[in-house]
Each structure stands twice: as C-alpha cells, then as structure tokens.
Enzyme design. Structure first.
Site, PDB file in Angstrom:
ATOM      1  CB  CYS A 145      31.802  13.308 -30.137  1.00 46.65           C
ATOM      2  SG  CYS A 145      31.380  10.995 -30.294  1.00 46.65           S
ATOM      3  CG  HIS A 192      36.410  12.191 -27.465  1.00 48.38           C
ATOM      4  ND1 HIS A 192      35.837  13.488 -26.699  1.00 48.38           N
ATOM      5  CD2 HIS A 192      36.114  11.680 -27.998  1.00 48.38           C
ATOM      6  CE1 HIS A 192      34.568  12.897 -27.502  1.00 48.38           C
ATOM      7  NE2 HIS A 192      35.042  12.141 -28.032  1.00 48.38           N
ATOM      8  CD  GLU A 193      38.052   8.695 -29.618  1.00 47.97           C
ATOM      9  OE1 GLU A 193      37.210   7.921 -29.916  1.00 47.97           O
ATOM     10  OE2 GLU A 193      37.817  10.142 -30.400  1.00 47.97           O
ATOM     11  CG  HIS A 196      34.096   7.144 -27.520  1.00 47.40           C
ATOM     12  ND1 HIS A 196      32.211   6.674 -27.668  1.00 47.40           N
ATOM     13  CD2 HIS A 196      34.237   7.499 -28.130  1.00 47.40           C
ATOM     14  CE1 HIS A 196      32.281   8.241 -28.383  1.00 47.40           C
ATOM     15  NE2 HIS A 196      33.037   9.245 -28.994  1.00 47.40           N
TER      16      HIS A 196
END
Length: 207
Positions: A145, A192-193, A196
């Site tokens: 990351c 993954h994004e 966030h």
C-alpha cells in the site's frame, strides 16, 4: 383577505423558507470543504500521499468517507481531482496500481484503479463507488500500500465482485448509477481501494 388569511400566508411562506434553508444546508454539507478545495486546487499535478508513519495521517486514513454530491459529479473540481489522483498513482515516486480519495487527503468515495482486465490496462476513476456483491471463495495474495510504505502481506480477497458507482452527466443524460462485474487481479485492487473508503487498511487482515 382577512387577518387570519394574511397570517396563514405569512406562516406558509416562513415554513417554506425554513425548509429551503434546511435543504440548502444539507446540500452544502455534501459539497467540497475548504480543506478539500485547497488540496485539489493547489499548484502542481501531484498530490501528497498520506502514510501511517504520520500520526495525523494515520487518523485521517481511518475515517469513513462521504459520497460526492450529485451536483459535483460533472464539475471541473471532480475532473481535476481525478486527473491529480491518476498523475499521483502513476508517478515514478508511487508507481501504484490504485489509489483512494483518503490517501490524498480527500475523505470522499472515489478511487482510481488500473484495469488489468481491459485492453491497454488503462487507469480509470470511479466516484461514489461501493462493492455490492462478493462471490466465490477468497484467495490469499501479496499486497502492499502506498500509505503503508515498506510493508507487504498476504491478504485473502474474493476473485469476483460487483461494483456500483456514479456516472457523471453526459449530454442529455443526467447523473446515474451503474454496476459492473469485476474479476481476477483487478477485483483485488478494487477491494483494496474500497477498503480505504471505509477506513480499513490491508494490514487489518494480517495476523
């Protein structure tokens, strides 16, 4: 017109004014903040990437993000933000495959992802994105990351997902939502994004 009718008319006008003020206030809360505009309109094409090494950054990265207001989806401000996110993630300093709004100080549901599942592997920007379905079993794979420098780990991710996001107005078409099925490595990037945007880091999955 009687005095009672005059009073009722004034009351109705006052009530409508209050309702309009409340609605306007709600819309303004969804607009860009001064801090966000300062980041987006700053000189230079690259944005600073927040990292967990900085205590203030770390706290910011844990904040759940808000959606982008419909009126802002076709704005030059959103386009500038998207362009700067793309320039940042593809810069030699970062060289990433995806980046999310909070990583550059913008607590909004927006990500930029490299589409390895498309010809030419283009980077694309997705405002108001959510994962609405995850299918099959999870498969562990290596992840890093931009906001967690110097670390990598094995994270279990679904290989098939369905995303929902907003399409800006185009021609006579208004703002509208659409869905898309994603699979493989690109699906991993989206997960993954999107994590966030909910204040989750990939390290949360590690022992």
């Amino acid at each position: 017109m009687s005095n009672f009718d005059c009073l009722m008319k004034k009351y109705i006008h006052f009530s409508l004014a209050v309702m309009l003020a409340v609605a306007t206030s709600a819309c303004n809360r969804a607009d860009w903040s001064k801090e966000e505009l300062s980041i987006i309109n700053a000189s230079g094409e690259l944005l600073r990437v927040l990292t967990v090494d900085n205590p203030e950054d770390s706290l910011f990265l844990r904040r759940p993000c808000e959606e982008i207001a419909p009126a802002a989806l076709g704005s030059q401000t959103l386009k500038k933000l998207g362009d700067k996110m793309l320039a940042t993630v593809t810069s030699p300093e970062q060289d990433g495959v995806g980046i999310a709004g909070p990583q550059v100080g913008i607590s909004r549901r927006i990500v930029a992802v490299q589409r390895f599942d498309k010809q030419g592997e283009p980077f694309e920007v997705y405002p108001n994105i959510r994962i609405i379905a995850r299918n099959g079993e999870t498969v562990p794979g290596p992840e890093g990351c931009l906001s967690v420098p110097g670390r990598r780990g094995e994270v279990p991710r679904y290989q098939q997902i369905t995303i929902s996001y907003s399409l800006p107005p185009s021609g006579k078409l208004p703002v509208r939502d659409t869905t898309e099925n994603i699979s493989g490595f690109t699906a991993v990037i989206f997960q993954h994004e999107c994590d966030h945007l909910d204040g989750v880091l990939y390290t949360d999955y590690l022992d």
